[in-house]
Scaffold this motif. Sequence first.
Motif, mmCIF file in Angstrom:
data_model
loop_
_atom_site.group_PDB
_atom_site.id
_atom_site.type_symbol
_atom_site.label_atom_id
_atom_site.label_comp_id
_atom_site.label_asym_id
_atom_site.label_seq_id
_atom_site.Cartn_x
_atom_site.Cartn_y
_atom_site.Cartn_z
ATOM 1 N N SER A 196 -7.248 -30.681 18.450
ATOM 2 C CA SER A 196 -6.648 -29.457 19.004
ATOM 3 C C SER A 196 -7.035 -28.292 18.106
ATOM 4 C CB SER A 196 -5.115 -29.564 19.067
ATOM 5 O OG SER A 196 -4.695 -30.485 20.034
ATOM 6 N N GLY A 197 -6.681 -27.093 18.559
ATOM 7 C CA GLY A 197 -6.898 -25.908 17.743
ATOM 8 C C GLY A 197 -8.299 -25.354 17.860
ATOM 9 N N ASP A 198 -8.682 -24.563 16.868
ATOM 10 C CA ASP A 198 -9.937 -23.822 16.933
ATOM 11 C C ASP A 198 -11.173 -24.704 17.013
ATOM 12 O OD1 ASP A 198 -8.481 -21.520 16.853
ATOM 13 O OD2 ASP A 198 -9.005 -20.960 14.801
ATOM 14 N N ALA A 199 -11.130 -25.886 16.415
ATOM 15 C CA ALA A 199 -12.289 -26.788 16.486
ATOM 16 C C ALA A 199 -12.534 -27.256 17.912
ATOM 17 C CB ALA A 199 -12.087 -27.991 15.569
ATOM 18 N N LEU A 200 -11.481 -27.203 18.734
ATOM 19 C CA LEU A 200 -11.588 -27.612 20.132
ATOM 20 C C LEU A 200 -11.800 -26.416 21.050
ATOM 21 C CD1 LEU A 200 -11.251 -30.012 22.200
ATOM 22 C CD2 LEU A 200 -8.847 -29.349 22.327
ATOM 23 N N ASN A 201 -11.005 -25.349 20.849
ATOM 24 C CA ASN A 201 -11.071 -24.209 21.783
ATOM 25 C C ASN A 201 -12.052 -23.128 21.344
ATOM 26 O OD1 ASN A 201 -9.676 -22.518 19.886
ATOM 27 N ND2 ASN A 201 -7.707 -23.252 20.638
ATOM 28 N N GLY A 202 -12.626 -23.267 20.154
ATOM 29 C CA GLY A 202 -13.630 -22.320 19.684
ATOM 30 C C GLY A 202 -13.078 -21.119 18.956
ATOM 31 N N GLY A 203 -11.752 -21.009 18.901
ATOM 32 C CA GLY A 203 -11.132 -19.889 18.200
ATOM 33 C C GLY A 203 -10.170 -19.149 19.096
ATOM 34 N N ALA A 204 -8.868 -19.304 18.853
ATOM 35 C CA ALA A 204 -7.847 -18.621 19.647
ATOM 36 C C ALA A 204 -6.704 -18.227 18.716
ATOM 37 C CB ALA A 204 -7.371 -19.525 20.789
ATOM 38 N N GLU A 205 -5.509 -18.059 19.250
ATOM 39 C CA GLU A 205 -4.367 -17.609 18.457
ATOM 40 C C GLU A 205 -3.629 -18.795 17.843
ATOM 41 O OE1 GLU A 205 -4.071 -14.510 17.983
ATOM 42 O OE2 GLU A 205 -5.235 -13.650 19.639
ATOM 43 N N VAL A 206 -2.790 -18.489 16.852
ATOM 44 C CA VAL A 206 -1.958 -19.518 16.228
ATOM 45 C C VAL A 206 -1.120 -20.237 17.285
ATOM 46 C CG1 VAL A 206 -0.005 -19.901 14.662
ATOM 47 C CG2 VAL A 206 -1.869 -18.373 13.978
ATOM 48 N N VAL A 207 -0.560 -19.478 18.228
ATOM 49 C CA VAL A 207 0.300 -20.072 19.246
ATOM 50 C C VAL A 207 -0.467 -21.060 20.121
ATOM 51 C CG1 VAL A 207 -0.041 -18.194 20.922
ATOM 52 C CG2 VAL A 207 2.048 -19.564 21.002
ATOM 53 N N ASN A 208 -1.741 -20.797 20.379
ATOM 54 C CA ASN A 208 -2.544 -21.739 21.170
ATOM 55 C C ASN A 208 -2.709 -23.055 20.436
ATOM 56 O OD1 ASN A 208 -3.823 -18.783 21.807
ATOM 57 N ND2 ASN A 208 -3.706 -20.031 23.645
ATOM 58 N N ALA A 209 -3.013 -22.968 19.144
ATOM 59 C CA ALA A 209 -3.188 -24.187 18.347
ATOM 60 C C ALA A 209 -1.894 -24.990 18.304
ATOM 61 C CB ALA A 209 -3.635 -23.822 16.934
ATOM 62 N N ALA A 210 -0.768 -24.305 18.104
ATOM 63 C CA ALA A 210 0.522 -24.992 18.035
ATOM 64 C C ALA A 210 0.862 -25.673 19.356
ATOM 65 C CB ALA A 210 1.621 -24.008 17.646
#
Length: 442
Positions: A411-425
């Motif tokens: 999960s998180g930026d390694a998966l979505n390529g870079g988003a907000e803290v709330v997305n990772a959480a």
Amino acid sequence: MAEYPTPTTAQDFAANFAQIKPLMSNTEALYESSRCLFCFDAPCIKACPSGIDIPQFIRQINSGNTTGAAKTIYEANYFGNACGKVCPTEVLCEGACVYNLNEQKPIEIGRLQSHATRKVIDSGQKLFGPGAANGRKVAVIGAGPAGISAACELRALGYEVDVFEARAQPSGLTLYGVAPYKITNEETLAEMDYLEQQFGYRVHYNQRISSREDLQRLEDGYDAIFLGIGLGATNALLLPGEERQHCVGAVEFIEQLRTEQQHVAVGRKVVVLGGGNTAMDAASESARMGAEDVVLAYRRGKDEMGAYEFEYDLAKSVGVKGLFNVAPVEIIGNGKVEGVRFIRTATVDGQVQVVPGSEFVESCDMVIKATGQSKQTGFLHLIPGLQLDGKGRIVADARTGQTTNPKYFASGDALNGGAEVVNAAAEAKQTARGIHGFLSGN
């Protein structure tokens, strides 16, 4: 003339980086919560990536049940306090508030959220705990928003959890990558301590997982492995002179600022290359550190920037100037940065084209590259069967977070390529349930 004096003490630094979303008093929270209309269809909930029941926690604050409000928040988002401060609420929950339709100030949802969660953090009140032990173990790589959120949810589901963190402190982006005027180190670490005490996962600091042997030990010792590794260093521009002294990456600059604070030196004139939110933070921070002149240079027009409008407004408010439709050609200087050679550009059919014969030099003594972050593909290639997409992002099931190596989840930026803290959480909490489904056979 500089907008801010150069900070030389911790007190100076705190004054220059005063919180843009300061904590509310009890009276402020009571008044602000009374403004909520408790909408039936609650567009603010739909705009929140973690789906917090916002009208519910606001109603709880208004009725004096701050503890209940904090529980409502944390049940949806384990980074409830941090997200109240660092989330782009202006374009998420507050941006969706119905008050905007009447051109009135939206409810200050972020500050109310931080108010409630800070109360329970300061009191140490026990709201959560681990579930009944199920005899299974999960390793989490990375103690950032994704890793910690996954650890909390996995502990709630009864798993034994070990978190392996390369750095000396937890929280990843929230501690090392967010502008200090959005959240302080003390606030960030207080929430991390609170979560660790609530759920009882173990964090192993200064434990970088970086080799095939390291991964093999985790594969042999754990039932599943969660990847919350985020992104890497600032991308190189591959420009002549990029190696010159005082030409730095924005990610590295912000991390240094978060850890060394007033001891970081900035140039008298700083040029920031980029048009995203990180560029805005780096520019604003440079001004607050006493730079006399800060120029934000972007290869497209102002309206084409990736940054949120409110972030650009914040940068302008501290004296940052915009230089648009320019592309860097060379970092010039004799050992140290002395300027940037630019060429003017035009956007034609969506493509950036240079204007021949339009080169010019913008003098400066510091360059900050806000040009995106690299993917950690070298490390990821050490995992057998793990598939990456064409942009170096981990390929995983959208619902469960399971990668093409069944033992690994992400999960998180390694998966979505870079988003907000709330997305990772939010993603990590869902992936933790995906791990549970995989290991329990459900």
